[in-house]
Structure formats: C-alpha cells, structure tokens
Scaffold this motif. Sequence first.
Motif, PDB file in Angstrom:
ATOM      1  N   ASP A 159       0.861  -1.179   0.000  1.00 55.65           N
ATOM      2  CA  ASP A 159       0.000   0.000   0.000  1.00 55.65           C
ATOM      3  C   ASP A 159       0.897   1.229   0.000  1.00 55.65           C
ATOM      4  O   ASP A 159       2.114   1.112  -0.164  1.00 55.65           O
ATOM      5  CB  ASP A 159      -0.957  -0.013   1.203  1.00 55.65           C
ATOM      6  CG  ASP A 159      -0.212  -0.122   2.529  1.00 55.65           C
ATOM      7  OD1 ASP A 159       1.020   0.117   2.553  1.00 55.65           O
ATOM      8  OD2 ASP A 159      -0.843  -0.454   3.541  1.00 55.65           O
TER       9      ASP A 159
ATOM     10  N   VAL B  73       1.855   3.093   2.390  1.00 56.19           N
ATOM     11  CA  VAL B  73       2.845   3.051   3.480  1.00 56.19           C
ATOM     12  C   VAL B  73       4.093   2.307   3.007  1.00 56.19           C
ATOM     13  O   VAL B  73       5.227   2.755   3.184  1.00 56.19           O
ATOM     14  CB  VAL B  73       2.255   2.319   4.718  1.00 56.19           C
ATOM     15  CG1 VAL B  73       3.286   2.253   5.841  1.00 56.19           C
ATOM     16  CG2 VAL B  73       0.982   2.998   5.198  1.00 56.19           C
ATOM     17  N   ILE B  74       3.880   1.149   2.384  1.00 59.10           N
ATOM     18  CA  ILE B  74       5.000   0.324   1.945  1.00 59.10           C
ATOM     19  C   ILE B  74       5.713   0.979   0.764  1.00 59.10           C
ATOM     20  O   ILE B  74       6.940   0.934   0.658  1.00 59.10           O
ATOM     21  CB  ILE B  74       4.493  -1.086   1.544  1.00 59.10           C
ATOM     22  CG1 ILE B  74       3.830  -1.766   2.751  1.00 59.10           C
ATOM     23  CG2 ILE B  74       5.629  -1.946   1.010  1.00 59.10           C
ATOM     24  CD1 ILE B  74       4.707  -1.869   3.976  1.00 59.10           C
TER      25      ILE B  74
ATOM     26  N   TYR C  34       7.901   3.489   2.160  1.00 60.60           N
ATOM     27  CA  TYR C  34       8.964   2.815   2.901  1.00 60.60           C
ATOM     28  C   TYR C  34      10.065   2.325   1.962  1.00 60.60           C
ATOM     29  O   TYR C  34      11.249   2.466   2.239  1.00 60.60           O
ATOM     30  CB  TYR C  34       8.351   1.643   3.671  1.00 60.60           C
ATOM     31  CG  TYR C  34       9.328   0.818   4.485  1.00 60.60           C
ATOM     32  CD1 TYR C  34       9.812   1.279   5.711  1.00 60.60           C
ATOM     33  CD2 TYR C  34       9.746  -0.433   4.036  1.00 60.60           C
ATOM     34  CE1 TYR C  34      10.698   0.515   6.453  1.00 60.60           C
ATOM     35  CE2 TYR C  34      10.624  -1.201   4.771  1.00 60.60           C
ATOM     36  CZ  TYR C  34      11.101  -0.729   5.981  1.00 60.60           C
ATOM     37  OH  TYR C  34      11.979  -1.485   6.719  1.00 60.60           O
TER      38      TYR C  34
END
Lengths: 216, 422
Positions: A185, A187-188, A191
Amino acid sequence: MSDNQKKLIEMIVGMQSPEAIELTKVMLEEGADPNTILDICRKAMDSVGQKFEAGEYFVPELILAGDMLERISELVKPLLKEGGGGQKKTHGKVLIGTVAGDLHDIGKNIVTFMLDVNGFEVKDIGIDVPVATFIKEIQDFQPAVVGLSGFLTLAYDAMKETVEAIKTAGLRDNMKIMIGGGQVDQVICDYTGADGFGLNAMHAVKFCKEWFGVKE
Amino acid sequence: MNTATQPTSNNELYAERVQRLNDAIALRQPDRVPIIMNSLFWHTRHAGLSFRDAMYDYDGLSAATRKALDELQPDAYVLPHPIMALGPTMDIMGYRQLKWPGHDGVSNDVPFQYLDKEYMKADEYADYIFDPTGFMLHKYLPRIATAFEPLAKLPNFPSLYYTRIIHSTRSFANPDLVNAFQTLQKAGEEMGRMLGKTVQFIDDMAALGYPLAESATALSPYDLFADYFRGSKGIMLDMFMRKDLLLEAMDKAAKLIPLQAIPAAKHSRSKGVFIPLHWPGDGLMSPDQFKTFYWPPLRKVVMTLIENGLTPIMFWEGGCTSRLEHIMDIPPGKCVYFFERTDIFKAKEVLGKLVCLRGNVPGTVMSAGNPDDIKAYCKKLIEVAGKGGGFIMDGGSGIPDESKDENVQAMFDATREYGGYA
Ligand code: B12
C-alpha cells in the motif's frame, strides 16, 4: 483469416487446450506458416488479457492460456527461420523480478503476461532475486521501468534494499520503479522508495502506459 | 475479579478467558473483545532466538513463547511448536518439501519455506482415487523424504491373502526397508521428545492462565491437492482438463481429512480446529470455480467437524470479499471466519449474525506503521466488526515476523482500552 485460423483463436480464448494443440499440429502439417501461428496466438492472448481486465477471466484462465502458448511455441519454434518470431514490441523495456527471500511467482508471471500482451518488452528475471543480480540485469537490459514483486512481509525490506542499491549504482535517475504483490500500500511504497504500487496487473499496465507516454 | 484470591487466580483467569472466547464464537456478547497471540517468528526474534534456533531448540522456543505471553497477556494463544519445532525430526527423515534455516546452506536468519512442486503427477489421480493408502505409501511418501523412499518396496497389501500374506513378511527383511524403519524409529523418538515438551508447555501455560486458541488442524480438499500434491500450476490446469477426477479425488479427501483432525482435537484442551485456506482468494478462481471446486468439499469437512462437536476456525487468506455471499450456508455460532485482507466491515454486515469474525490488523501497518495507526485501526475494528460481540482481535495473518514490538504491544493495549462491552 482462414477458417482454421479463426478456429484456433476461438479455441485458445475458449480455454480448449487439447483441441487447440491438436489443431496447431494439423495446421503445421498442412504447411501453415509458423510465424502466422504465433501471430494468431498473440491475438488470442490479447483477448484473454482483455477478458481478465474485464473481470470475466481469473488467474486459472491466464495460467491455462500461458500453458497453451508454451505448448504451441514448442511445436512452432523448430520450424521458425532465424530471426523469425513475428512479435512487435513497441512501447519500451520493463524488467521484473520477485525480490530476495520471496519465491512467489504467480502474481509476477501474470504481470509479465499482461505487460507483454500490451506491447511492452518485458524481461522476467525470476524469483528470489538477490540485489546484485537486479543491478547486473538492469545494466545489461537497460529498462526504463523496473517492477519488484513480493508477497511476504520480509519482501518490504528486500524491496527497500533493491531500490537503494539501484540508487547507489547510479541507475535510479531516469528510471521508474513499481512494486506489487500481496500486501502493498502507500505506506509500503513510501517505505521502499518506489514510485508506485499496484494491486493487480492492470495497475502495472497503467503505470507503464503513463510512464512511457503510451496513448490509448 | 475484585475478590479473587491469589491461589485460584490463575484458574479463574483461565476460565474467564475461555468464557470470553467461547462467548465470541457462540455470537454472545463477552465482557470484552478477546485477543489471540498468533505468532511464529516475531516472538522468537523478540526473545533473541535465531530463526534456526526457533526450529531446533524446543526449550528456547517454549521460553520465548512464555515470555511473550507474560508480556502481552492474550486471551488465548496459537501454539507455535507443531509448526516450528520440526528441525531435528526433518533432519533425521530427510524431509524435502521445506527449505529451512540452518539446513542445506540456508542462512540461520530466514523463515522456512514450502516448495511449490508437482508431488503427484497429473495421471495419478486415478491411483489416488482407487487406493489412497497405497498411493501415499508407494508413491507420495517416497517422494517427500529420504527415509520414506524404501516404502515403495512395501507389499501391495490389499492384493494379498492367506499364504501370500505369510510370504509377504519377506519384504520386512529387505535391507533398505530395515534401514528405513531404523531411521524412522529415530525420527519417531525425536518427534516424541518434541511432543512431550509441547504437551508439558501447554499444561504449564494452562496453569498460568493461558488457554490454547486451537488444538488441531484440517485442510480444504482443494488446498490439499493444490499445495501438497499437484502444485499451483497443476491444480489450475486440472480444473479445466481433469475436472471429474479432481472432484472425485477431493470428495474422497473430504472424508479422509477429518479422520486425522477429530481424534487430535478430541484429546485436547481446545475444541478449535484451525483450517488455513490458501486458494479461495478473489482473483484466484472465478465465482463458478469457487462454487464448484472450492466451497463444497471444504464445507463437507467443516460440517463433519461441527457434527463432532468441534469448532472449525477457517483462515481465509488473501482477500475474499467476493466470496462472502457464497459461504453463508453454515449453522450459526459454530465456527470462526478469520480474515486477512477481506473487507471485514462488509463481512460483519453479511455474516455478522452467522459466524464469529477474527482478524485483521494489516500486516503492512504492523511492519511499517506506528502504534497510533495500530490503535486507530483496532478501535475501528472493535466499533464495527466487534459490535454486539462475535469478534476476536488478531493480526490479518497473525503477527508478522517483522512486526515492530511497539506495534504488537499497541494491538493488545488497544483491545483492552477500547474493547470492553458496557
Ligand atoms: C500461492 C501461495 C504460495 C505458493 C507459491 C507458489 C508460487 N509458485 O508462487 C507456495 C505454496 C509455494 C507458498 C509458499 C509460502 N507462502 Co504463500 N501464499 C500463496 C497464496 C495462496 C497466493 C499468492 C498468489 O500467488 N496469488 C496469486 C496472485 C495472482 O494474486 P494477486 O496478489 O491478486 O496478484 C496480483 C498482484 O499481486 C499484482 N502484482 C504482483 N506482483 C506485482 C508486481 C508489480 C510491479 C505490480 C505493479 C503488481 C504486482 O498483480 C497480480 C496480478 O493481478 C497467498 C495467500 C493468498 N490467498 O493470497 C499466500 C501467502 C502470500 N504466503 C504466505 C506465506 C507465509 C508463505 C510461506 C512463508 C509459508 C511457509 N512457511 O512455507 C511460504 C514462503 C515461500 C517464500 N519464501 O516465498 C503468506 C504471506 C504472509 C506475510 N505477510 O508474509 C500469505 C499471504 C498466506 C498467509 N496469509 O499466511 N505460498
């Protein structure tokens, strides 16, 4: 298009595997041009891909279509003249692989399949690909887009490390990186430092069309 | 709670937790949302064990699990030993279906991995259907472990009678078989040590007030053939090219699978039977394929377990939102649907009056998010999925190995903070 050619398309798109293989054999025996058979397969794969996009076909249909293509290619390849192949890849180069530590390949194979039928030149470098191999393959193949696939949570770190290594190798600037597989998603995506994340193969196609400036 | 006396408090705690869990499963409203500790390598890392040691050091695994239980105080826990503490036995038997840390060149700090291969060939469905035991003994087992290879030389017992049975003893003196039995005896002794320690651990934890979440496992017949027999590509081709054989073989498997799960669960402290569901995900087959190949044989297993007084806990892996309407034909309050990435809020609407839901704090947030994200998601889970009861808190696929410690703690804190039913 001859009757047999039409029939072959119908059989492949209709998931009639044994019948399609039989008909290919008959056509080759009757002297059909191997390049024409490959063109027919390509047309059939386009329709299969469209049905997948439309939600009419699912993973098993794509696997069976891929299997039929493989079997037909085996029959046709020995008959092809040097340089034959009849495939026209126009839009640009994409390199894809499943990151280190992860062995899942079904999702990646489908992305490869869909990019391929949408006219991209895709190099699939397999599963559990170490960072160093990604770098080497990128240097050799010179893709403008790299796709990282991964289904395990441990893949997040492997993706991040791969993106960082691409940067360190000085290859990041003119390149777009997309990630996908299992649980990804925003977030990843942030990241790992990728440019985009995709939940399915159509997203991968959409990214590539956008990044390569392909008009619909 | 307030008047509990010290000596009985662990017993009371145990009873209270079991009650909380049972209420949720039976669709009654418990005092608060129950939460399960469901971890493989997160808690062993947390305790400083390498992945390899988690698979080889039985006492180390027990100590690490106890440490996490003491810190998190869950209402029940998933026992890690039967999935993890397999290293020594696998070494002895020469097991081939997994790669695991510290074995055969694999580093000490990666999780184990199952190898997707064709362990049963396409033309062997007929053998399985004709005689599953013979197929397992003579063909399947020899393929999956070195020590099983000589079993291929065992007599074909159902073909024997009278003097032929007496003659058949000859096979048992075959040097390869003798060797195999000796190796398997050693494997059996090792497995005995592991299971002995595991049973001791379960008892010790019960005495400390920690109940087991589940005791046995079962399988969906489709997954049995997909993962363990035909491999992922093989099974998908079979749906088109060997439809009737696949259906007949799965029908047989649906009767065989409970034969293992029922006795295992009946002798245990928990009536929960965990059923991991690998292949029902939204994109993985069409609605028609799901209704033909996946759900009917699985439902058969589930109904058999329920008829035997057990509680099937079905772990719907991946996203299964498109399946919700198709999995409603089960008796109310008798099983648990544990969802990973399915829209659990929609599941509450569709299935809330029928089945207890479990899940589904996203693995992405556990690994890469922060405690505030976790708390916000848990709060929403409790308010929506937990409304009126029938809900158990867990991570989407348990606690991912890479979870941040503070995120795990936040999931437990949030459940206690927001999970009470007034
Ligand atoms: C099939 C499968 C396997 C097969 C893999 C077979 C193979 N040849 O690939 C086998 C049985 C071998 C396997 C093994 C394991 N698995 Co597995 N597996 C799955 C399963 C059932 C399906 C995954 C899949 O292939 N889906 C099919 C694809 C087509 O679906 P899809 O995701 O919709 O695909 C799209 C997107 O992913 C996207 N996409 C994919 N790649 C990319 C790339 C880009 C760039 C883009 C844009 C998009 C994109 O496009 C795809 C097509 O539309 C999932 C559970 C589930 N139901 O989802 C678990 C799952 C992924 N596995 C899991 C685990 C834990 C494992 C094991 C560790 C288990 C074990 N201990 O042995 C091993 C690990 C092996 C390893 N090191 O990789 C977990 C991961 C949990 C986690 N958070 O880490 C899952 C989620 C199951 C679970 N809930 O526990 N597995």
